[in-house]
Design a protein around this motif. Structure first.
Motif, PDB file in Angstrom:
ATOM      1  N   ILE A 139      22.591   3.313 -10.248  1.00  0.00           N
ATOM      2  CA  ILE A 139      21.229   3.650 -10.646  1.00  0.00           C
ATOM      3  C   ILE A 139      20.615   4.521  -9.559  1.00  0.00           C
ATOM      4  O   ILE A 139      20.622   4.155  -8.387  1.00  0.00           O
ATOM      5  N   SER A 140      20.080   5.675  -9.932  1.00  0.00           N
ATOM      6  CA  SER A 140      19.440   6.556  -8.960  1.00  0.00           C
ATOM      7  C   SER A 140      18.153   5.926  -8.442  1.00  0.00           C
ATOM      8  O   SER A 140      17.413   5.277  -9.186  1.00  0.00           O
ATOM      9  N   ARG A 141      17.870   6.162  -7.163  1.00  0.00           N
ATOM     10  CA  ARG A 141      16.631   5.652  -6.592  1.00  0.00           C
ATOM     11  C   ARG A 141      15.439   6.574  -6.832  1.00  0.00           C
ATOM     12  O   ARG A 141      14.309   6.178  -6.589  1.00  0.00           O
ATOM     13  N   VAL A 142      15.667   7.794  -7.262  1.00  0.00           N
ATOM     14  CA  VAL A 142      14.572   8.736  -7.449  1.00  0.00           C
ATOM     15  C   VAL A 142      13.556   8.160  -8.432  1.00  0.00           C
ATOM     16  O   VAL A 142      13.908   7.710  -9.521  1.00  0.00           O
ATOM     17  N   GLY A 143      12.292   8.166  -8.037  1.00  0.00           N
ATOM     18  CA  GLY A 143      11.239   7.608  -8.866  1.00  0.00           C
ATOM     19  C   GLY A 143      11.010   6.128  -8.662  1.00  0.00           C
ATOM     20  O   GLY A 143      10.061   5.563  -9.221  1.00  0.00           O
ATOM     21  N   ARG A 144      11.852   5.494  -7.857  1.00  0.00           N
ATOM     22  CA  ARG A 144      11.692   4.069  -7.601  1.00  0.00           C
ATOM     23  C   ARG A 144      10.927   3.840  -6.299  1.00  0.00           C
ATOM     24  O   ARG A 144      10.725   4.762  -5.511  1.00  0.00           O
ATOM     25  N   ARG A 145      10.500   2.598  -6.087  1.00  0.00           N
ATOM     26  CA  ARG A 145       9.668   2.273  -4.941  1.00  0.00           C
ATOM     27  C   ARG A 145      10.305   1.148  -4.141  1.00  0.00           C
ATOM     28  O   ARG A 145      11.042   0.313  -4.685  1.00  0.00           O
ATOM     29  N   LEU A 146      10.006   1.140  -2.854  1.00  0.00           N
ATOM     30  CA  LEU A 146      10.467   0.082  -1.963  1.00  0.00           C
ATOM     31  C   LEU A 146       9.339  -0.225  -0.997  1.00  0.00           C
ATOM     32  O   LEU A 146       8.681   0.699  -0.495  1.00  0.00           O
ATOM     33  N   PRO A 147       9.059  -1.493  -0.720  1.00  0.00           N
ATOM     34  CA  PRO A 147       8.016  -1.809   0.257  1.00  0.00           C
ATOM     35  C   PRO A 147       8.280  -1.109   1.584  1.00  0.00           C
ATOM     36  O   PRO A 147       9.408  -1.088   2.075  1.00  0.00           O
ATOM     37  N   ALA A 148       7.251  -0.511   2.156  1.00  0.00           N
ATOM     38  CA  ALA A 148       7.424   0.311   3.356  1.00  0.00           C
ATOM     39  C   ALA A 148       7.960  -0.478   4.543  1.00  0.00           C
ATOM     40  O   ALA A 148       8.643   0.091   5.401  1.00  0.00           O
ATOM     41  N   HIS A 149       7.711  -1.773   4.585  1.00  0.00           N
ATOM     42  CA  HIS A 149       8.085  -2.543   5.776  1.00  0.00           C
ATOM     43  C   HIS A 149       9.570  -2.890   5.829  1.00  0.00           C
ATOM     44  O   HIS A 149      10.037  -3.387   6.850  1.00  0.00           O
ATOM     45  N   VAL A 150      10.323  -2.605   4.757  1.00  0.00           N
ATOM     46  CA  VAL A 150      11.726  -3.028   4.752  1.00  0.00           C
ATOM     47  C   VAL A 150      12.729  -1.881   4.822  1.00  0.00           C
ATOM     48  O   VAL A 150      13.932  -2.142   4.922  1.00  0.00           O
ATOM     49  N   GLY A 151      12.277  -0.634   4.782  1.00  0.00           N
ATOM     50  CA  GLY A 151      13.228   0.466   4.743  1.00  0.00           C
ATOM     51  C   GLY A 151      13.052   1.445   5.881  1.00  0.00           C
ATOM     52  O   GLY A 151      12.007   1.498   6.536  1.00  0.00           O
ATOM     53  N   ALA A 152      14.078   2.255   6.109  1.00  0.00           N
ATOM     54  CA  ALA A 152      14.029   3.254   7.174  1.00  0.00           C
ATOM     55  C   ALA A 152      12.944   4.290   6.901  1.00  0.00           C
ATOM     56  O   ALA A 152      12.225   4.708   7.818  1.00  0.00           O
ATOM     57  N   LEU A 153      12.814   4.743   5.656  1.00  0.00           N
ATOM     58  CA  LEU A 153      11.780   5.708   5.319  1.00  0.00           C
ATOM     59  C   LEU A 153      10.399   5.140   5.615  1.00  0.00           C
ATOM     60  O   LEU A 153       9.561   5.786   6.269  1.00  0.00           O
ATOM     61  N   GLY A 154      10.141   3.954   5.124  1.00  0.00           N
ATOM     62  CA  GLY A 154       8.824   3.353   5.285  1.00  0.00           C
ATOM     63  C   GLY A 154       8.477   3.079   6.732  1.00  0.00           C
ATOM     64  O   GLY A 154       7.347   3.350   7.176  1.00  0.00           O
ATOM     65  N   LYS A 155       9.414   2.559   7.490  1.00  0.00           N
ATOM     66  CA  LYS A 155       9.120   2.252   8.884  1.00  0.00           C
ATOM     67  C   LYS A 155       8.888   3.518   9.702  1.00  0.00           C
ATOM     68  O   LYS A 155       8.058   3.535  10.616  1.00  0.00           O
ATOM     69  N   ALA A 156       9.613   4.599   9.375  1.00  0.00           N
ATOM     70  CA  ALA A 156       9.377   5.869  10.063  1.00  0.00           C
ATOM     71  C   ALA A 156       7.954   6.345   9.825  1.00  0.00           C
ATOM     72  O   ALA A 156       7.308   6.903  10.729  1.00  0.00           O
ATOM     73  N   LEU A 157       7.422   6.129   8.619  1.00  0.00           N
ATOM     74  CA  LEU A 157       6.072   6.565   8.284  1.00  0.00           C
ATOM     75  C   LEU A 157       5.012   5.607   8.813  1.00  0.00           C
ATOM     76  O   LEU A 157       3.951   6.039   9.274  1.00  0.00           O
ATOM     77  N   LEU A 158       5.274   4.321   8.772  1.00  0.00           N
ATOM     78  CA  LEU A 158       4.323   3.360   9.322  1.00  0.00           C
ATOM     79  C   LEU A 158       4.140   3.564  10.824  1.00  0.00           C
ATOM     80  O   LEU A 158       3.048   3.363  11.363  1.00  0.00           O
ATOM     81  N   ALA A 159       5.209   3.972  11.499  1.00  0.00           N
ATOM     82  CA  ALA A 159       5.136   4.190  12.947  1.00  0.00           C
ATOM     83  C   ALA A 159       4.246   5.373  13.297  1.00  0.00           C
ATOM     84  O   ALA A 159       3.825   5.508  14.458  1.00  0.00           O
ATOM     85  N   GLU A 160       3.943   6.234  12.319  1.00  0.00           N
ATOM     86  CA  GLU A 160       3.042   7.366  12.548  1.00  0.00           C
ATOM     87  C   GLU A 160       1.580   6.950  12.493  1.00  0.00           C
ATOM     88  O   GLU A 160       0.692   7.771  12.732  1.00  0.00           O
ATOM     89  N   PHE A 211      18.650   5.160   8.695  1.00  0.00           N
ATOM     90  CA  PHE A 211      18.022   5.822   9.830  1.00  0.00           C
ATOM     91  C   PHE A 211      16.960   6.762   9.275  1.00  0.00           C
ATOM     92  O   PHE A 211      17.279   7.674   8.497  1.00  0.00           O
ATOM     93  N   GLY A 212      15.686   6.545   9.654  1.00  0.00           N
ATOM     94  CA  GLY A 212      14.586   7.292   9.060  1.00  0.00           C
ATOM     95  C   GLY A 212      13.872   8.200  10.039  1.00  0.00           C
ATOM     96  O   GLY A 212      13.692   7.853  11.215  1.00  0.00           O
ATOM     97  N   PHE A 213      13.414   9.362   9.528  1.00  0.00           N
ATOM     98  CA  PHE A 213      12.774  10.375  10.351  1.00  0.00           C
ATOM     99  C   PHE A 213      11.547  10.911   9.619  1.00  0.00           C
ATOM    100  O   PHE A 213      11.677  11.498   8.540  1.00  0.00           O
ATOM    101  N   ALA A 214      10.363  10.708  10.191  1.00  0.00           N
ATOM    102  CA  ALA A 214       9.133  11.210   9.592  1.00  0.00           C
ATOM    103  C   ALA A 214       9.099  12.725   9.656  1.00  0.00           C
ATOM    104  O   ALA A 214       9.538  13.330  10.645  1.00  0.00           O
ATOM    105  N   LEU A 215       8.586  13.361   8.602  1.00  0.00           N
ATOM    106  CA  LEU A 215       8.416  14.812   8.554  1.00  0.00           C
ATOM    107  C   LEU A 215       6.950  15.113   8.861  1.00  0.00           C
ATOM    108  O   LEU A 215       6.065  14.805   8.062  1.00  0.00           O
ATOM    109  N   ARG A 216       6.707  15.741   9.994  1.00  0.00           N
ATOM    110  CA  ARG A 216       5.343  15.836  10.505  1.00  0.00           C
ATOM    111  C   ARG A 216       4.650  17.149  10.128  1.00  0.00           C
ATOM    112  O   ARG A 216       3.913  17.713  10.932  1.00  0.00           O
TER     113      ARG A 216
END
Length: 267
Positions: A139-160, A211-216
């Protein structure tokens, strides 16, 4: 939301249209259920509206393709027009268009799954994915959601953002490794800021490290990219290469997207 006038203060002082708000709430509820269709009474109870009003709303949305029903007319799910609208969002977003070639480059260089996501409230919405040839999801993840506190993407953004903006816990645990307290998450975000990227060690999906990297190109950043790899394939050498490549990809992506993300400044 008021049942008399439908006025709410969080819309910038503009009167909220009650019927529109109810329609959006219904569509979001059906979308969140995924492959679990709902019955009329379930939807009426969940949204706190009369059964007759819910039935009329469902029939209107079915006729326009936003909701679908089974052959018995007793089960309801999200309709195909939701997909068409979501696809239009992705196609029209200048950030997504600009970053896609960078995702291709990262995928080619690393052979792992690469994601782009956007912070949406307390969740991250997946906007683009390049799947690993070694690890294929059904199943593709595109269009799906994940709580920010549990994923690399979310944690990279929360740290900003300042820790003061973090919601009080306890947080939902998706795996035994998920952060469930504000204190634990804040400590992790401090490490993210120190190293310049986030690490998700089986916090969102068991057996997967991200491994997550915020795009600034926005401030604070709204978008991030990540690389996901199965634990079984993650050696110290591979992790070092992932981080090095993804740092380079982040620089390219940030340089590709105009400041503010394009000519239209959405809010």
């Amino acid at each position: 939301m008021s049942d008399t006038g439908g006025v709410r203060s969080d819309t910038g002082g503009v009167r909220e249209v009650k019927s529109a708000a109810r329609t959006v709430e219904l569509l979001e509820l059906l979308a969140a259920r995924g492959d679990r269709p709902a019955r009329l009474q379930e939807l009426a109870d969940e949204l706190g509206v009369p059964r007759s009003s819910m039935y009329a709303l469902l029939q209107t949305l079915i006729s326009r393709g936003w909701v679908r029903t089974d052959v018995t007319g007793s089960l309801y799910g999200i309709g195909i027009h939701a997909l068409l609208t979501g696809t239009s969002y992705l196609d029209s977003d200048p950030r997504v268009r600009a970053v896609r070639p960078c995702l291709d480059e990262a995928s080619e260089a690393l052979g792992e799954t690469i994601h782009m996501g956007r912070l949406d409230g307390r969740d991250v919405a997946y906007l683009a994915t390049r799947e690993s040839h070694e690890y294929l999801r059904t199943i593709s993840r595109v269009g799906r959601r994940l709580p920010a506190h549990v994923g690399a993407l979310g944690k990279a953004l929360l740290a900003e953002r300042p820790d003061e903006e973090l919601p009080e816990g306890p947080y939902e645990a998706l795996t035994p490794s998920s952060h469930t307290s504000r204190e634990s998450l804040a400590a992790d975000l401090a490490r993210v800021r120190a190293r310049g990227h986030s690490v998700d060690r089986e916090e969102g999906v068991s057996g997967i490290v991200g491994f997550g990297f915020a795009l600034r190109y926005d401030s604070p950043a709204l978008d991030a990219i990540s690389c996901s790899v199965p634990v079984a394939r993650l050696t110290p050498e591979h992790e070092e290469r992932i981080v090095a490549v993804m740092r380079e990809i982040r620089v390219k992506a940030e340089a590709t997207v105009p400041a503010g993300g394009g000519s239209v400044h959405w809010r």
